[in-house]
Write a protein that holds these residues in place. Structure first.
Motif, PDB file in Angstrom:
ATOM      1  N   LEU A  99       0.822  -1.207   0.000  1.00  0.00           N
ATOM      2  CA  LEU A  99       0.000   0.000   0.000  1.00  0.00           C
ATOM      3  C   LEU A  99       0.854   1.255   0.000  1.00  0.00           C
ATOM      4  N   TYR A 100       1.953   1.221   0.747  1.00  0.00           N
ATOM      5  CA  TYR A 100       2.846   2.385   0.785  1.00  0.00           C
ATOM      6  C   TYR A 100       3.479   2.631  -0.588  1.00  0.00           C
ATOM      7  N   MET A 101       3.894   1.581  -1.274  1.00  0.00           N
ATOM      8  CA  MET A 101       4.508   1.737  -2.583  1.00  0.00           C
ATOM      9  C   MET A 101       3.486   2.186  -3.631  1.00  0.00           C
ATOM     10  N   LYS A 102       2.233   1.757  -3.509  1.00  0.00           N
ATOM     11  CA  LYS A 102       1.207   2.159  -4.457  1.00  0.00           C
ATOM     12  C   LYS A 102       0.893   3.651  -4.353  1.00  0.00           C
ATOM     13  N   LEU A 103       1.142   4.234  -3.189  1.00  0.00           N
ATOM     14  CA  LEU A 103       0.874   5.660  -2.993  1.00  0.00           C
ATOM     15  C   LEU A 103       2.083   6.525  -3.288  1.00  0.00           C
ATOM     16  N   GLU A 104       3.108   5.946  -3.916  1.00  0.00           N
ATOM     17  CA  GLU A 104       4.316   6.709  -4.213  1.00  0.00           C
ATOM     18  C   GLU A 104       3.996   7.859  -5.168  1.00  0.00           C
ATOM     19  N   GLY A 105       4.501   9.046  -4.834  1.00  0.00           N
ATOM     20  CA  GLY A 105       4.194  10.254  -5.578  1.00  0.00           C
ATOM     21  C   GLY A 105       3.318  11.206  -4.809  1.00  0.00           C
ATOM     22  N   ASN A 106       2.594  10.689  -3.814  1.00  0.00           N
ATOM     23  CA  ASN A 106       1.752  11.535  -2.958  1.00  0.00           C
ATOM     24  C   ASN A 106       2.285  11.425  -1.533  1.00  0.00           C
ATOM     25  N   SER A 107       3.075  12.394  -1.115  1.00  0.00           N
ATOM     26  CA  SER A 107       3.754  12.322   0.181  1.00  0.00           C
ATOM     27  C   SER A 107       2.771  12.330   1.333  1.00  0.00           C
ATOM     28  N   LEU A 108       1.673  13.070   1.203  1.00  0.00           N
ATOM     29  CA  LEU A 108       0.720  13.163   2.311  1.00  0.00           C
ATOM     30  C   LEU A 108       0.029  11.821   2.545  1.00  0.00           C
ATOM     31  N   LEU A 109      -0.434  11.191   1.464  1.00  0.00           N
ATOM     32  CA  LEU A 109      -1.079   9.888   1.607  1.00  0.00           C
ATOM     33  C   LEU A 109      -0.090   8.833   2.093  1.00  0.00           C
ATOM     34  N   CYS A 113      -0.478   6.636   5.426  1.00  0.00           N
ATOM     35  CA  CYS A 113      -0.377   5.174   5.328  1.00  0.00           C
ATOM     36  C   CYS A 113       0.694   4.644   6.265  1.00  0.00           C
ATOM     37  N   TRP A 114       1.827   5.328   6.329  1.00  0.00           N
ATOM     38  CA  TRP A 114       2.934   4.883   7.164  1.00  0.00           C
ATOM     39  C   TRP A 114       2.607   4.974   8.657  1.00  0.00           C
ATOM     40  N   THR A 115       1.858   5.992   9.054  1.00  0.00           N
ATOM     41  CA  THR A 115       1.606   6.242  10.484  1.00  0.00           C
ATOM     42  C   THR A 115       0.313   5.597  10.987  1.00  0.00           C
ATOM     43  N   LEU A 116      -0.756   5.666  10.205  1.00  0.00           N
ATOM     44  CA  LEU A 116      -2.048   5.191  10.696  1.00  0.00           C
ATOM     45  C   LEU A 116      -2.148   3.670  10.711  1.00  0.00           C
ATOM     46  N   TYR A 117      -1.453   3.002   9.814  1.00  0.00           N
ATOM     47  CA  TYR A 117      -1.526   1.534   9.764  1.00  0.00           C
ATOM     48  C   TYR A 117      -1.017   0.913  11.073  1.00  0.00           C
ATOM     49  N   PHE A 350       1.619   6.566  16.824  1.00  0.00           N
ATOM     50  CA  PHE A 350       1.611   7.608  15.795  1.00  0.00           C
ATOM     51  C   PHE A 350       2.846   8.492  15.914  1.00  0.00           C
ATOM     52  N   LEU A 351       3.252   8.805  17.137  1.00  0.00           N
ATOM     53  CA  LEU A 351       4.477   9.587  17.336  1.00  0.00           C
ATOM     54  C   LEU A 351       5.703   8.821  16.841  1.00  0.00           C
ATOM     55  N   LEU A 352       5.793   7.539  17.204  1.00  0.00           N
ATOM     56  CA  LEU A 352       6.941   6.739  16.767  1.00  0.00           C
ATOM     57  C   LEU A 352       6.966   6.576  15.252  1.00  0.00           C
ATOM     58  N   ALA A 353       5.793   6.382  14.646  1.00  0.00           N
ATOM     59  CA  ALA A 353       5.742   6.224  13.200  1.00  0.00           C
ATOM     60  C   ALA A 353       6.090   7.526  12.485  1.00  0.00           C
ATOM     61  N   SER A 354       5.703   8.656  13.063  1.00  0.00           N
ATOM     62  CA  SER A 354       6.039   9.941  12.447  1.00  0.00           C
ATOM     63  C   SER A 354       7.544  10.164  12.440  1.00  0.00           C
ATOM     64  N   VAL A 355       8.210   9.730  13.510  1.00  0.00           N
ATOM     65  CA  VAL A 355       9.662   9.893  13.582  1.00  0.00           C
ATOM     66  C   VAL A 355      10.357   8.997  12.557  1.00  0.00           C
ATOM     67  N   THR A 356       9.814   7.813  12.331  1.00  0.00           N
ATOM     68  CA  THR A 356      10.455   6.859  11.424  1.00  0.00           C
ATOM     69  C   THR A 356       9.963   6.980   9.984  1.00  0.00           C
ATOM     70  N   TYR A 357       9.210   8.000   9.661  1.00  0.00           N
ATOM     71  CA  TYR A 357       8.727   8.184   8.282  1.00  0.00           C
ATOM     72  C   TYR A 357       9.922   8.254   7.330  1.00  0.00           C
ATOM     73  N   PRO A 358       9.943   7.421   6.268  1.00  0.00           N
ATOM     74  CA  PRO A 358      11.144   7.332   5.418  1.00  0.00           C
ATOM     75  C   PRO A 358      11.563   8.636   4.758  1.00  0.00           C
ATOM     76  N   HIS A 359      10.623   9.538   4.493  1.00  0.00           N
ATOM     77  CA  HIS A 359      10.977  10.799   3.862  1.00  0.00           C
ATOM     78  C   HIS A 359      11.362  11.865   4.886  1.00  0.00           C
ATOM     79  N   CYS A 360      11.470  11.456   6.130  1.00  0.00           N
ATOM     80  CA  CYS A 360      11.880  12.382   7.189  1.00  0.00           C
ATOM     81  C   CYS A 360      13.097  11.784   7.887  1.00  0.00           C
ATOM     82  N   ALA A 361      13.028  11.645   9.209  1.00  0.00           N
ATOM     83  CA  ALA A 361      14.175  11.115   9.952  1.00  0.00           C
ATOM     84  C   ALA A 361      14.377   9.624   9.719  1.00  0.00           C
ATOM     85  N   GLY A 362      13.350   8.939   9.207  1.00  0.00           N
ATOM     86  CA  GLY A 362      13.475   7.506   9.001  1.00  0.00           C
ATOM     87  C   GLY A 362      14.501   7.108   7.972  1.00  0.00           C
ATOM     88  N   GLN A 363      14.850   8.006   7.060  1.00  0.00           N
ATOM     89  CA  GLN A 363      15.841   7.668   6.036  1.00  0.00           C
ATOM     90  C   GLN A 363      17.237   7.513   6.613  1.00  0.00           C
TER      91      GLN A 363
END
Length: 690
Positions: A99-109, A113-117, A350-363
């Motif tokens: 699901l995360y790869m299918k939404l590639e191109g839309n950073s908000l979605l 997807c990364w945090t709410l799942y 949600f806080l932990l997932a936000s920190v590990t978001y790949p386009h943010c600090a997760g990279q």
């Protein structure tokens, strides 16, 4: 309305008929439960089936004891549950990644997807556990350790708890490395639950009900839980010895190894049958050099790594104890963890997932990897920072690309990973979900060892004096030693040293891994610091004396005389039916102490409650009144305690002697008695003083 046409002897006949009916009911009650009851339908087919079951029991019992089939069934069943859990978690993680790869191109979605799942999964696990069975949250190992000392906690062995913990653990693991939690602790608890029910089943089938102690299957199940998680039978047994049992009997070794071997073999066979491998192999493949696995002078570096892991474990354990105390004293946390557990879990994840978001600090912390991929990448033997390796990485598998995907040096990625995962893991430990804490510490220790190994390899490769003596340094060996050292220091055990060797098959690094683990343990144990599981037991105020000893060393030396309750109900040897009847009515103990007389209070022994009931029945039928010592057998006591004996000595006597009741005497005079419920109350009262 009574009939007036009865003959004079009809009452006597009625009484004799009633007595015959009672005798018949008692005889039928004493019959084997496999015999058919006359009122049930299909008597003939039922009798045939039960006859064949009896023959099967005789045939199985002729080969070996029934309990050995229970040990094998326990290992096979837990291996199946472990494989099914891993398969379910893999499917859920794959769905999230798809699901995360299918939404590639839309950073908000992609962000949602990364945090709410994982947030929804953990919220569901927390709410489900809270509403169905509140005892299913956490690791479960502190409660299991308490039960294995002999104290009964039936709520933690219920079928509801088993079902809730299993589903909740799947949801927690499906959250992935975002939450950074494992499955070892809860799975050991699940194994204990299955072992308890198999023990009851073996007791029903076995002809002699008193062959085995009830707790033996639980000790075996603790080893099977670890063996079924990793396919590591030997370290599973050592884990059961070090963590689970304060008193491990030698007779438990053979059943533990047999059942753990069955579980590990079945778990690896399932992996082969599912297509993960062509044959039985280790869980984490490594390609360490075999000609020169490490240089002699590297022993000093492995020793330094052990001390470093010990220092990091002290910091982690301090933060863990602080966060446990904070959640129990902060009003907001108390309210949310009491009534809004699902909301609390969702917010924290949600806080932990936000920190590990790949386009943010997760990279910078390889957030796209699963827990297994993280450990596999850290155990790679190649040097990541060398130019030749970087060239091969571009053509290599995707597994090695994530650590350098941001373009930053690997040292910064590893350092950032260690810095962030420390507070994230401490925060994740407060989540009210079924979760284990061994795998995260293994990964964290591997990252710490990897950082040291990469630094040493880089310094040696660029140094002018390296020459051919230090031609190649294996950073994966440092990651292996770091994983064992940190996990051993956090749990205060040495079994992780063997666990990482069984997981990777790298016996060439056995000496440096064991050395690092011993040094890390020595530093972590200094100052009587409690281990991770001890801190949980202290926080929950569980009646587990070894943990209470870490928090307050004076508690085990408390004299028994200071914590004894009221004087127990006792009988004199010349007691009559009236005194025996009063004792039976006022006491529920299975063993009633017998003294010489009420004046002297000299303890002679004890009499069983069943014998007292028989004495009362005989006294009703006989005209001549007899005394207690004339009818009942007064059993001598093999173990006696003094009021000056400590609580630790009393608990050790209960465990080692396998006794249900211990009598406390002073100069032969009865002072009190200690049973398992009484010992539990004593330990709970001592825990309140912490």
């Amino acid at each position: 309305m009574k009939s007036l046409d009865k003959a004079p002897g009809s009452e006597i006949d009625g009484e004799s008929n009633n007595q015959e009916q009672e005798n018949q009911s008692e005889a039928s009650h004493n019959k084997s439960p496999l015999l058919s009851d006359p009122w049930k339908p299909y008597q003939r087919p039922r009798a045939i089936v039960k006859e064949w079951l009896l023959r099967l029991r005789c045939c199985l019992g002729a080969v070996c004891g029934i309990e050995w089939y229970g040990y094998a069934a326990l290992g096979i069943l837990m291996a199946f549950l472990s494989f099914f859990m891993d398969l379910s978690v893999t499917k859920l993680l794959t769905a999230h990644r798809w699901l995360y790869m299918k939404l590639e191109g839309n950073s908000l979605l992609q962000f949602f997807c990364w945090t709410l799942y994982p947030s929804c999964l953990c919220a569901v696990a927390s709410s489900f556990s809270h509403n169905v069975c509140p005892f299913s949250t956490g690791s479960g190992i502190p409660e299991v350790r308490t039960m294995l000392t002999g104290i009964e906690m039936p709520h933690y062995l219920s079928l509801t708890n088993m079902f809730t913990k299993f589903l909740g653990l799947i949801c927690t693991l499906a959250a992935g490395s975002t939450v950074f939690l494992g499955k070892v602790g809860p799975f050991v608890h699940l194994s204990i639950m299955v072992g308890a029910y198999l023990s009851n089943l073996c007791t029903l089938i076995r002809a002699n009900k008193k062959d085995k102690a009830a707790g033996e299957m639980l000790v075996v199940a603790a080893a099977v839980g670890v063996a079924s998680c990793f396919g590591a039978p030997i370290s599973g047994v050592l884990f059961s010895v070090e963590v689970m049992s304060s008193h491990f009997a030698l007779r438990h070794y053979l059943p533990c190894f047999f059942s753990a071997a069955c579980g590990a073999l079945t778990f690896r066979l399932f992996s082969v049958w599912s297509g993960d491998g062509e044959t039985l192999q280790v869980l984490f493949k490594t390609n360490f050099p075999t000609s020169v696995p490490f240089y002699p002078l590297e022993i000093l570096l492995f020793s330094l790594l052990g001390l470093l892991c010990g220092a990091v474990s002290c910091c982690y354990l301090f933060c863990h104890r602080w966060i446990l105390q904070f959640t129990k004293t902060n009003p907001v946390c108390i309210k949310m963890l009491t009534t809004e557990k699902g909301l609390y879990s969702g917010m924290v994840v949600f806080l932990l997932a936000s920190v590990t978001y790949p386009h943010c600090a997760g990279q910078y912390m390889a957030s796209k990897y699963t827990m297994r991929q993280l450990l596999s990448s850290l155990l790679d033997s190649r040097q990541w920072s060398s130019p030749s390796h970087n060239a091969s990485v571009q053509l290599g598998p995707e597994l090695l690309l994530e650590w350098t995907s941001s373009g930053t040096p690997v040292y910064l990625s590893l350092a950032f990973f260690l810095l962030m995962k420390m507070w994230m893991l401490v925060l994740a430990c407060t989540l009210p979900v079924p979760a284990g804490y061994v795998m995260p510490v293994l990964i964290y220790g591997a990252a710490l060892g990897r950082l040291l190994g990469e630094g040493v390899a880089d310094v040696i490769s660029t140094g002018e004096t390296s020459g051919q003596q230090w031609a190649s340094i294996n950073p994966g060996g440092y990651a292996l030693a770091g994983a064992a050292a940190l996990s051993g220091a956090v749990t205060h055990t040495l079994s992780p040293a063997l666990l990482v060797i069984e997981l990777t098959g790298q016996f060439s690094h056995a000496v440096p891994v064991l050395l690092a683990t011993i040094l890390a343990n020595a530093l972590a144990r200094s100052g009587h610091r409690p281990s991770f599981y001890d801190a949980l037991s202290i926080s929950k105020r569980l009646p587990h004396l070894p943990s209470l000893k870490k928090a307050c060393p004076r508690l085990p030396s408390t004299p028994v005389g200071q914590v004894l309750g009221a004087k127990p109900v006792h009988l004199q040897k010349a007691a009559g039916p009236a005194e025996v009847q009063r004792a039976v009515n006022t006491s529920t103990e299975t063993r009633v102490p017998v003294v010489d007389s009420h004046e002297s209070q000299i303890l002679l022994g004890f009499v069983l409650r069943s014998e007292l009931l028989m004495f009362l029945r005989h006294s009703k039928t006989e005209t001549l009144e007899k005394h207690l010592d004339e009818v009942c057998c007064i059993h001598p006591t093999s173990v006696l305690l003094s009021p000056h004996s400590t609580v630790q000595e009393a608990l050790g006597a209960l465990v080692l002697a396998g006794a249900q009741t211990l009598f406390v005497t002073e100069r032969g005079r009865l002072v009190g008695l200690i049973t398992w419920p009484e010992m539990k109350k004593i330990l709970e009262d001592l825990a309140k003083e912490i």
